[in-house]
Design an enzyme around this catalytic site. Structure first.
Site, PDB file in Angstrom:
ATOM      1  N   LEU A 109      11.012   1.544   6.983  1.00  0.00           N
ATOM      2  CA  LEU A 109      10.491   2.368   5.579  1.00  0.00           C
ATOM      3  C   LEU A 109      10.889   3.675   5.197  1.00  0.00           C
ATOM      4  CD1 LEU A 109       7.612   1.546   4.127  1.00  0.00           C
ATOM      5  CD2 LEU A 109       7.008   3.550   4.996  1.00  0.00           C
ATOM      6  N   GLU A 122      12.639   2.781  13.713  1.00  0.00           N
ATOM      7  CA  GLU A 122      11.484   3.704  13.733  1.00  0.00           C
ATOM      8  C   GLU A 122      10.450   3.381  14.412  1.00  0.00           C
ATOM      9  OE1 GLU A 122       9.510   2.875   9.681  1.00  0.00           O
ATOM     10  OE2 GLU A 122       9.733   0.765  10.043  1.00  0.00           O
ATOM     11  N   LYS A 169       6.382  -1.574   1.824  1.00  0.00           N
ATOM     12  CA  LYS A 169       5.171  -0.897   2.511  1.00  0.00           C
ATOM     13  C   LYS A 169       3.910  -2.073   2.507  1.00  0.00           C
ATOM     14  CE  LYS A 169       3.020   3.364   3.520  1.00  0.00           C
ATOM     15  NZ  LYS A 169       3.012   3.559   4.774  1.00  0.00           N
ATOM     16  N   ARG A 197       8.182   4.626  -4.371  1.00  0.00           N
ATOM     17  CA  ARG A 197       8.218   3.757  -3.260  1.00  0.00           C
ATOM     18  C   ARG A 197       7.117   2.713  -3.545  1.00  0.00           C
ATOM     19  NH1 ARG A 197       7.290   6.016   2.636  1.00  0.00           N
ATOM     20  NH2 ARG A 197       5.139   6.114   1.893  1.00  0.00           N
ATOM     21  N   TYR A 240       0.821  -1.227  -0.155  1.00  0.00           N
ATOM     22  CA  TYR A 240       0.053   0.102  -0.111  1.00  0.00           C
ATOM     23  C   TYR A 240       0.763   1.200   0.006  1.00  0.00           C
ATOM     24  CZ  TYR A 240       0.707   0.752   5.110  1.00  0.00           C
ATOM     25  OH  TYR A 240       1.236   1.289   6.213  1.00  0.00           O
ATOM     26  N   ARG A 276      -7.125 -20.761  -2.435  1.00  0.00           N
ATOM     27  CA  ARG A 276      -6.052 -20.482  -1.333  1.00  0.00           C
ATOM     28  C   ARG A 276      -4.768 -21.630  -1.548  1.00  0.00           C
ATOM     29  NH1 ARG A 276      -4.239 -22.202   3.283  1.00  0.00           N
ATOM     30  NH2 ARG A 276      -3.278 -20.605   4.751  1.00  0.00           N
TER      31      ARG A 276
HETATM   32  N1  PDD Z   1       2.610   5.178   7.769  1.00  0.00           N
HETATM   33  N2  PDD Z   1       7.545   3.879   8.934  1.00  0.00           N
HETATM   34  C1  PDD Z   1       6.265   3.303   9.049  1.00  0.00           C
HETATM   35  C2  PDD Z   1       6.406   1.673   9.457  1.00  0.00           C
HETATM   36  C3  PDD Z   1       5.171   3.610   8.370  1.00  0.00           C
HETATM   37  O1  PDD Z   1       3.970   3.060   8.374  1.00  0.00           O
HETATM   38  C4  PDD Z   1       5.111   5.004   7.936  1.00  0.00           C
HETATM   39  C5  PDD Z   1       3.650   5.783   7.482  1.00  0.00           C
HETATM   40  C6  PDD Z   1       6.266   5.805   8.060  1.00  0.00           C
HETATM   41  C7  PDD Z   1       6.407   7.076   7.575  1.00  0.00           C
HETATM   42  O2  PDD Z   1       6.257   7.326   6.059  1.00  0.00           O
HETATM   43  P1  PDD Z   1       5.731   8.563   5.457  1.00  0.00           P
HETATM   44  O3  PDD Z   1       6.615   9.868   5.840  1.00  0.00           O
HETATM   45  O4  PDD Z   1       6.041   8.052   3.932  1.00  0.00           O
HETATM   46  O5  PDD Z   1       4.640   8.622   5.558  1.00  0.00           O
HETATM   47  C8  PDD Z   1       7.289   5.205   8.511  1.00  0.00           C
HETATM   48  C9  PDD Z   1       1.362   5.631   7.111  1.00  0.00           C
HETATM   49  C10 PDD Z   1       1.107   7.096   7.240  1.00  0.00           C
HETATM   50  C11 PDD Z   1       0.375   4.614   7.414  1.00  0.00           C
HETATM   51  O6  PDD Z   1       0.464   3.412   7.647  1.00  0.00           O
HETATM   52  O7  PDD Z   1      -0.724   5.222   7.906  1.00  0.00           O
END
Ligand code: PDD
Length: 287
Positions: free
Chosen positions: A204, A180, A148, A53, A34, A101
């Site tokens: 990420l 993170e 992601k 990305r 996603y 499946r």
């Molecule tokens: N999440 N690290 C993780 C594990 C994340 O899920 C996210 C963002 C980030 C920050 O990435 P960015 O700056 O590109 O939003 C770092 C989104 C917002 C979500 O899952 O809703």
């Protein structure tokens, strides 16, 4: 559930009519990826970076990109217009599709594509004034945190542990180093230098993170992309998190202890303003 317009597999339909098969591999296996893209004044922030990305995530899980960037842009523009004039965040989701499946990749499945846009509310001013609290937890996730992936069970379990302790975010420690947050990247300020971990498979590659690094470099503010030990992290003068939906947010309590003097710091204040200025310029640019 609302009747807001969403995109599903080539069609624009109300959210409450959007349905996928129970055999969708996203539902059965969490087999998909996603993106979340913020939009200010109707314009997506760093669209090309988000598309890159997205492509990297798709390549990593071996799903071919079902649409061109121009087609993604057209879908996103249509949903932003349908949602209204407010700031928004676009959620974009691709799974390996519907198949009986079986763990192995199906031979002929078409990827499932879902896109929606929701209003992005500005961060509560009280949080900017006071900062938020976070806890540190063991990073129990897998080894491909740069993808992601929609399979977010570890992140969910970790975030809930933070919530159970009245904290807004869990900040993760792997092999003695900070990686993170469960849904955010993390920065510290130590002796006047901004630091964030380098991009690798342990986190990420946040688009907001990259923008903050770029803003620091442009304005000649000292910044380093370096490994940060748990010890250095816990004794930082300032801690911030970044994400597309939270901007740059100060963390003023870690594990019930104050970060610095317990108030958002001056380096954060400066970067926050620069980030707001960047968004303001985007709002004012014509389409
Ligand atoms: N999440 N690290 C993780 C594990 C994340 O899920 C996210 C963002 C980030 C920050 O990435 P960015 O700056 O590109 O939003 C770092 C989104 C917002 C979500 O899952 O809703």
């Amino acid at each position: 559930m609302t009747s807001q317009l969403v995109y599903l597999n080539g069609e624009y339909i109300p959210l409450n009519e959007a349905k996928v098969s129970v055999l969708d591999r996203g539902f059965i296996f969490g087999d998909g990826i996603y993106e979340v893209i913020p939009a200010f004044g109707g314009k997506t922030l760093r669209f090309e970076h988000h598309m890159q990305r997205l492509q990297n995530s798709l390549d990593a899980v071996r799903i071919s990109n079902p649409l061109s960037n121009a087609q993604w842009q057209a879908i996103i523009d249509k949903l932003i217009t349908a949602t209204g004039p407010q700031d928004q965040y676009i959620y974009l989701h691709i799974t390996r599709g519907v198949a009986s499946r079986d763990h192995r990749f199906p031979d002929n499945a078409e990827p499932t594509v879902f896109v929606m846009s929701n209003v992005l509310h500005a961060v509560d001013p009280e949080l900017l004034e006071k900062g938020i609290s976070a806890v540190t937890l063991d990073d129990i996730r897998w080894q491909y945190c740069n993808i992601k992936a929609i399979a977010l069970l570890p992140n969910i379990l970790l975030r809930q542990q933070a919530v159970d302790r009245d904290a807004a975010e869990a900040i993760l420690i792997r092999d003695g180093n900070m990686t993170e947050g469960t849904a955010s990247n993390i920065f510290i300020v130590s002796n006047g230098i901004i630091k964030t971990p380098p991009k690798d498979n342990k986190l990420l590659p946040g688009i907001t993170r990259d923008l903050v690094v770029e803003l620091a470099n442009t304005h000649k503010i000292p910044i380093e992309e370096v490994t940060i030990s748990e010890k250095e992290f816990l004794s930082a003068d300032e801690i911030w998190l970044t994400s597309s939906t939270k901007d740059v947010l100060p963390i003023t309590q870690i594990n019930d202890k104050h970060v610095g003097n317990g108030k958002p710091g001056p380096v954060w204040q400066d970067m926050y303003q620069k980030y707001q200025d960047y968004k303001e310029i985007l709002r004012k640019t014509s389409n």
